[in-house]
Enzyme design. Structure first.
Site, PDB file in Angstrom:
ATOM      1  N   HIS A   1       0.766  -1.149   0.008  1.00 36.53           N
ATOM      2  CA  HIS A   1      -0.050  -0.071  -0.071  1.00 36.53           C
ATOM      3  C   HIS A   1       0.722   1.087  -0.007  1.00 36.53           C
ATOM      4  CE1 HIS A   1      -3.332   2.708   0.909  1.00 36.53           C
ATOM      5  NE2 HIS A   1      -2.670   3.239   1.807  1.00 36.53           N
TER       6      HIS A   1
ATOM      7  N   ASP B   1     -15.522   2.352   7.286  1.00 37.77           N
ATOM      8  CA  ASP B   1     -14.417   3.054   6.781  1.00 37.77           C
ATOM      9  C   ASP B   1     -14.933   4.212   5.568  1.00 37.77           C
ATOM     10  OD1 ASP B   1     -11.630   4.416   6.434  1.00 37.77           O
ATOM     11  OD2 ASP B   1     -11.930   3.189   4.298  1.00 37.77           O
TER      12      ASP B   1
ATOM     13  N   ARG C   1     -15.123  12.603   7.456  1.00 37.66           N
ATOM     14  CA  ARG C   1     -13.723  13.234   7.626  1.00 37.66           C
ATOM     15  C   ARG C   1     -13.220  14.198   6.532  1.00 37.66           C
ATOM     16  NH1 ARG C   1      -9.759   8.512   7.920  1.00 37.66           N
ATOM     17  NH2 ARG C   1      -8.367  10.276   7.980  1.00 37.66           N
TER      18      ARG C   1
ATOM     19  N   SER D   1      -8.199   3.622   9.188  1.00 38.17           N
ATOM     20  CA  SER D   1      -8.901   3.572   7.615  1.00 38.17           C
ATOM     21  C   SER D   1      -7.899   2.631   6.742  1.00 38.17           C
ATOM     22  CB  SER D   1      -8.991   5.121   7.021  1.00 38.17           C
ATOM     23  OG  SER D   1      -9.138   5.230   5.900  1.00 38.17           O
TER      24      SER D   1
ATOM     25  N   LYS E   1      -9.124  -1.722   5.695  1.00 34.34           N
ATOM     26  CA  LYS E   1      -9.129  -2.296   4.283  1.00 34.34           C
ATOM     27  C   LYS E   1      -8.324  -2.989   3.805  1.00 34.34           C
ATOM     28  CE  LYS E   1      -9.082   2.286   2.765  1.00 34.34           C
ATOM     29  NZ  LYS E   1      -9.473   3.632   2.980  1.00 34.34           N
TER      30      LYS E   1
HETATM   31  N1  URA Z   1      -6.260   6.736   2.604  1.00 31.75           N
HETATM   32  C1  URA Z   1      -7.047   6.153   3.422  1.00 31.75           C
HETATM   33  O1  URA Z   1      -7.532   5.095   2.755  1.00 31.75           O
HETATM   34  N2  URA Z   1      -7.509   6.562   4.503  1.00 31.75           N
HETATM   35  C2  URA Z   1      -7.127   7.676   4.999  1.00 31.75           C
HETATM   36  O2  URA Z   1      -7.521   8.253   6.096  1.00 31.75           O
HETATM   37  C3  URA Z   1      -6.202   8.468   4.247  1.00 31.75           C
HETATM   38  C4  URA Z   1      -5.824   8.009   3.037  1.00 31.75           C
END
Ligand code: URA
Length: 439
Positions: free
Chosen positions: A86, A165, A172, A187, A191
């Site tokens: 990621h 999320d 947010r 977050s 995922k």
């Molecule tokens: N990317 C995400 O998936 N979540 C965040 O909070 C910030 C960047």
């Protein structure tokens, strides 16, 4: 009589800086997912976390609650250690495209769930979709089958994965609570851990094109993600990488696919190749296919040179409905109808590049989105001719814009303002910062 738990009390406690229990956090996230905790309450909670932070126990509980708010994919039927990568998002960051097939071709299964571009950063899904026919919305059953059969699948987040999320990120985004390390950590990890992976390599960017501008903030984010991921039973490694200039020379969707194909043919810009090799070596090592990082680097470089990574990308494209002929015939990729040079206003040496402005220039041309519902144009983008430390003469092209029908003047201005040209020497900043691992 025991009083029932109330969202109000949980928010109140966090507001006052008192530690929350796992049960309180699960109650809040569960209620928010089902709709019994209101958006305004969850927004207030996010703001309280923004100011008060979270203890490791609280953050692990929040990540776990968000992860279990939806489907957690089970890839236990797939042999091997499943590893994903990621990146926290950059400009010109097309690494997933050469990396995933290269690692899969060496025997490590790569289940990869990626995102779309927003603002100045690009997204892997948009890049892949510039390949004619390529589908990123596959069913979970197809995702499992492709990881099993060809060792890789590149898809988008389904509605069933970490729905808490998805809802919380939308709040947010409009309540100024995105830039918050505990909220970013929960977050991203909720995922990623829902994909069915065993291990994760994080590429945490810092610098002018990154989410985290300072190296200290990036390091804190990286260490927090490594610690929480490790606590949750996954092997996690983070690499800090510099985003003070774009990665590679192409910024834009089809343009970045072309540059990725160069890398898969053993060519391409050295920074893109080096980052692919470094992250790939980490993935191969975590996947227990490489004896050491050096062995991983050697294996990965070989897969780029001998065509096996490219061959695997062809299989992935085909399996996901795309036209694999693009790998050998670039003209099949979408192309902008016009090109326009942006020329140096003075002679000198490029001292710095505002990376974010380069990403915004591409976005203004239609290569990115201002809002998540915007449509993008896969054809457009920016091709850079100068990097930090390059000597330029007056009138020499700094970049070429690949343009269609949107934003040409604004993009030109943005790009011109991105380059600072001066007389002193300037050095390209090193690409790699710290490497962080779990305890
Ligand atoms: N990317 C995400 O998936 N979540 C965040 O909070 C910030 C960047």
């Amino acid at each position: 009589m025991v009083r029932a738990m109330r969202a109000y009390d949980v928010i109140h406690k966090k507001r006052d800086g008192l530690p929350l229990t796992k049960e309180e956090i699960e109650f809040l996230v569960d209620g928010f997912t089902k709709g019994t905790v209101a958006d305004y309450q969850m927004s207030a909670f996010a703001m309280a976390v923004f100011f008060r932070g979270m203890l490791p126990d609280e953050l692990a509980a929040l990540t776990g609650a968000m992860l279990h708010s939806g489907e957690v994919l089970d890839l236990s039927e797939v042999n091997g250690v499943k590893v994903d990568k990621h990146s926290t998002g950059g400009v010109g960051d097309k690494i997933s495209l050469p990396l995933a097939p290269a690692v899969a071709s060496l025997g490590v299964p790569v289940p990869m769930v990626s995102g779309r571009g927003l603002g100045h950063t690009g997204g892997t899904l948009d890049k892949l979709e510039s390949i004619p026919g390529f589908k990123v919305n596959l069913s979970t059953a197809d995702y499992r089958r492709l990881v099993r059969e060809i060792g890789c699948c590149l898809i988008g987040q389904t509605a069933e994965v970490a729905p808490a999320d998805k809802k919380l990120y939308a709040l947010r985004d409009v309540t100024a609570t995105v830039e918050c390390i505990p909220l970013i950590t929960s977050s991203i990890l909720s995922k990623k851990l829902a994909e069915g992976i065993d291990a994760l390599v994080l590429d945490v960017k810092f610098g002018s094109g990154a989410f985290m501008k300072s190296v200290d903030d990036a390091e804190l984010l990286a260490q927090t993600m490594v610690d929480i991921g490790t606590r949750m039973g996954k092997h996690v490694v983070a690499r800090l990488t510099n985003m003070d200039q774009p990665l590679g020379i192409m910024v834009g969707n089809a343009l970045e696919v072309e540059e990725s194909i160069d890398v898969l043919e053993g060519r391409g810009p050295s920074d893109v190749v080096d980052l692919t090799v470094e992250l790939g070596a980490e993935m191969l090592f975590l996947g227990k296919v490489a004896k050491s990082l050096d062995d991983g680097r050697d294996q990965l470089r070989r897969s780029l040179r001998d065509g096996s990574a490219k061959e695997r990308f062809g299989k992935i494209i085909e399996a996901q409905g795309g036209d694999r002929r693009v790998l050998d015939d670039r003209k099949l990729l979408p192309r902008a109808p016009k090109k326009l040079d942006v020329k140096a206003p003075r002679a000198g040496i490029v001292q710095s590049i505002q990376t974010e402005a380069v990403g915004i220039a591409s976005m203004l041309l239609g290569g990115g989105r201002q809002r998540s519902e915007d449509a993008i144009d896969p054809r457009v983008g920016v091709e850079l001719h100068a990097s930090i430390g390059t000597r330029v003469e007056v009138g020499q092209p700094l970049a070429t814009l690949h343009v269609a029908d949107r934003g040409v003047d604004d993009a030109c201005q943005k790009l011109l303002g991105a380059f600072r040209i001066g007389d002193g020497d300037a050095m390209r900043p090193p690409l790699f910062g710290q490497r962080l691992t779990g305890a």
